[in-house]
Design a protein around this motif. Structure first.
Motif, PDB file in Angstrom:
ATOM      1  N   ARG A  42      45.518  27.843 -29.469  1.00  0.00           N
ATOM      2  CA  ARG A  42      46.770  27.091 -29.354  1.00  0.00           C
ATOM      3  C   ARG A  42      46.703  26.098 -28.197  1.00  0.00           C
ATOM      4  NH1 ARG A  42      49.997  24.344 -31.509  1.00  0.00           N
ATOM      5  NH2 ARG A  42      52.253  24.618 -31.416  1.00  0.00           N
ATOM      6  N   GLN A  69      44.867  23.069 -29.228  1.00  0.00           N
ATOM      7  CA  GLN A  69      45.665  22.195 -30.087  1.00  0.00           C
ATOM      8  C   GLN A  69      46.669  21.375 -29.288  1.00  0.00           C
ATOM      9  OE1 GLN A  69      47.357  25.185 -32.640  1.00  0.00           O
ATOM     10  NE2 GLN A  69      45.809  24.894 -34.244  1.00  0.00           N
ATOM     11  N   GLN A  70      47.198  21.966 -28.221  1.00  0.00           N
ATOM     12  CA  GLN A  70      48.297  21.362 -27.482  1.00  0.00           C
ATOM     13  C   GLN A  70      47.857  20.465 -26.333  1.00  0.00           C
ATOM     14  OE1 GLN A  70      50.765  21.975 -29.789  1.00  0.00           O
ATOM     15  NE2 GLN A  70      52.118  22.204 -28.031  1.00  0.00           N
ATOM     16  N   CYS A  71      46.651  20.691 -25.839  1.00  0.00           N
ATOM     17  CA  CYS A  71      46.310  20.109 -24.531  1.00  0.00           C
ATOM     18  C   CYS A  71      45.158  19.122 -24.570  1.00  0.00           C
ATOM     19  CB  CYS A  71      46.014  21.229 -23.538  1.00  0.00           C
ATOM     20  SG  CYS A  71      47.418  22.304 -23.269  1.00  0.00           S
ATOM     21  N   GLU A 129      52.262  28.618 -25.783  1.00  0.00           N
ATOM     22  CA  GLU A 129      53.388  27.695 -25.930  1.00  0.00           C
ATOM     23  C   GLU A 129      54.322  27.762 -24.726  1.00  0.00           C
ATOM     24  OE1 GLU A 129      53.419  27.494 -30.807  1.00  0.00           O
ATOM     25  OE2 GLU A 129      54.976  28.652 -29.787  1.00  0.00           O
ATOM     26  N   THR A 154      52.712  25.794 -21.940  1.00  0.00           N
ATOM     27  CA  THR A 154      52.669  24.346 -22.155  1.00  0.00           C
ATOM     28  C   THR A 154      54.057  23.746 -22.367  1.00  0.00           C
ATOM     29  OG1 THR A 154      52.275  24.715 -24.528  1.00  0.00           O
ATOM     30  CG2 THR A 154      50.332  24.395 -23.118  1.00  0.00           C
ATOM     31  N   GLY A 155      55.104  24.570 -22.276  1.00  0.00           N
ATOM     32  CA  GLY A 155      56.458  24.059 -22.460  1.00  0.00           C
ATOM     33  C   GLY A 155      56.782  23.700 -23.884  1.00  0.00           C
ATOM     34  N   THR A 156      56.163  24.388 -24.837  1.00  0.00           N
ATOM     35  CA  THR A 156      56.383  24.121 -26.259  1.00  0.00           C
ATOM     36  C   THR A 156      57.400  25.122 -26.789  1.00  0.00           C
ATOM     37  OG1 THR A 156      54.080  23.411 -26.457  1.00  0.00           O
ATOM     38  CG2 THR A 156      55.262  23.874 -28.505  1.00  0.00           C
ATOM     39  N   GLY A 157      58.620  24.689 -27.028  1.00  0.00           N
ATOM     40  CA  GLY A 157      59.690  25.593 -27.413  1.00  0.00           C
ATOM     41  C   GLY A 157      59.707  25.907 -28.893  1.00  0.00           C
ATOM     42  N   SER A 158      60.273  27.082 -29.232  1.00  0.00           N
ATOM     43  CA  SER A 158      60.485  27.475 -30.622  1.00  0.00           C
ATOM     44  C   SER A 158      61.447  28.657 -30.637  1.00  0.00           C
ATOM     45  CB  SER A 158      59.164  27.890 -31.294  1.00  0.00           C
ATOM     46  OG  SER A 158      58.675  29.107 -30.749  1.00  0.00           O
TER      47      SER A 158
END
Length: 446
Positions: free
Chosen positions: A54, A57-59, A399, A402-406
């Motif tokens: 993950r 994918q994000q960084c 998440e 990385t500050g990825t909310g859900s």
């Protein structure tokens, strides 16, 4: 400055049988000098590899270092039974169900994790022998187990989940054995070769951006603005660290007396001859979990080395996170009895492998996805479902970092902390007495 000393290294009893079925993999890459990274993930099991995936994918171009205390697939990730279960499956409960709304969202979260793993399997070239959504059967050998299945079926119906009820003849047709009086088939579970999956994930992730170091146990961490992760061979400096170490979160000094350290045990047969496979009959590959949670899990495995049977049962509470070789020998007698009762047509087939696997549970069945300290995150306490819940915890920890909310992350963060356990001198005998009592009640389902 924060200093964290790691008080205990992982100890895994017996061989990692799933890994032994695979070709040898050399050489191993260990930490042998100081280095820097943007991220460090500690633990290369399902949670750690999902977190690394993950993050990648994000960084973008960030450098990610993954550290493991042993070889990939030789720890708990390569020692489980290989079910990625989507539906409610609370091992600390007397059944597998729970509150309806909670179980609906739990199932959706679990399926998100299984979808994530399926994409990894596809992207990294793993075949159906490694990852396949074939479903599983809750198998009942007793009237009590059959009642569990009927209650579970009613719960699934209320959830709007499809299922198939199997009678004894249908169970024999699928498994080749006459032991079970009924079964409950659900299609959402993925059946995996766990060692092949984590090895394939580690190989697929490995690149200049994602570096995986094995046989590199962490001895401590220091925070001086960045985190410095210490190993015997060198230090890794990074701004952020994810602990994907399940119950060994205690060894890093966190959540003392809140995590339940449990071992379960498995045996795997020698390869069946073609004649033995023909006598058994049934489908070439299948997996059953017990209708009673304390019962026996069984898998028939097809591999290039020949068909095999896996038996898994018995649970013990071991706060030390270690068990003796004598314990393995003692539990082996229960495995042999369970095998003989289910497979009378396979007389003379012996067990080639016997091992134990570490689980981490909380009394209130919650995982630990949180920021422990500034830049230090946890993806731990998988409650006996390391494949699915570990994958989900790794995704969510990445998440969070990385500050990825859900909504999934919000639910994880809103969960209460694992509740306190009684003192060890009370908890260990009490927990093992309860486990023994539950296993006794399981009867022939064990």
């Amino acid at each position: 400055m924060t200093r964290i000393a790691v008080t205990k290294k992982p100890v895994d009893p017996g061989p990692a049988a799933w890994n032994d079925l695979l070709p040898a993999r050399d050489p191993v890459r260990v930490v042998d000098e100081d280095t820097t990274a943007d991220w460090v993930v500690i633990g290369a099991g399902f949670a750690g590899l999902a977190a690394a995936r993950r993050l990648s994918q994000q960084c973008g171009s960030d450098k990610i270092v993954v550290l493991d205390a042993c070889r990939v697939a030789e720890g708990p990730a390569g020692r489980n039974s290989g079910f990625m279960i989507d539906l409610p499956h609370d091992l600390s409960s007397s059944d597998y169900g729970g509150a309806l709304d909670k179980d609906v969202t739990l199932t959706a979260d679990n399926r998100h994790a299984i979808d994530f793993a399926a994409t990894m399997a596809q992207d990294f070239g793993m075949g159906p022998d490694v990852f396949a959504r074939t479903g599983k059967i809750n198998a009942a050998a007793t009237a009590r187990g059959d009642a569990h299945n009927r209650e579970y079926a009613a719960h699934l119906m209320a959830m709007g989940e499809p299922f198939e009820v199997l009678d004894s003849a249908q169970m024999k047709e699928r498994t080749g054995i006459s032991y079970y009086r009924s079964g409950l088939f659900t299609a959402g579970t993925a059946i995996i070769q766990p060692a092949a999956f984590v090895r394939g994930a580690a190989a697929g992730l490995s690149s200049n951006r994602v570096q995986i170091f094995e046989n590199s146990p962490v001895t401590g961490l220091t925070h001086d603005g960045d985190w410095v992760v210490h190993t015997a061979g060198g230090n890794v400096r990074a701004p952020k660290v994810i602990l994907a170490v399940n119950g060994h979160l205690n060894s890093f000094g966190f959540l003392k007396n809140r995590l339940m350290h449990v071992f379960t045990y498995a045996s795997m047969t020698q390869p069946l001859t073609p004649q033995q496979s023909a006598r058994l009959g049934g489908a070439a590959t299948w997996g059953v979990t017990p209708a009673d949670p304390m019962g026996t899990t069984v898998r028939r495995i097809t591999s290039p080395q020949g068909d095999r049977i896996l038996i898994r049962n018995r649970f013990t509470f071991d706060p030390s996170m270690e068990v003796s070789d004598q314990r393995i020998r003692s539990v082996a007698q229960d495995h042999d009895r369970a095998f003989k009762a289910r497979f009378p047509m396979l007389g003379g087939v012996g067990m080639q492998y016997r091992w134990g696997g570490r689980l981490c549970l909380s009394r209130n069945n919650v995982s630990v996805v949180t920021e422990l300290e500034d830049g230090l995150y946890a993806a731990c306490c998988q409650n006996g479902l390391g494949t699915t819940r570990g994958t989900l915890s790794g995704i969510l920890a990445a998440e969070l970092a990385t500050g990825t909310g859900s909504d999934r992350l919000d639910r994880a963060l809103a969960a209460p902390a694992p509740v306190l356990l009684p003192p060890r001198f009370i908890a260990k005998p009490a927990a093992n007495a309860v486990l023994k009592w539950q296993e006794r009640k399981a009867g022939a389902d064990l």
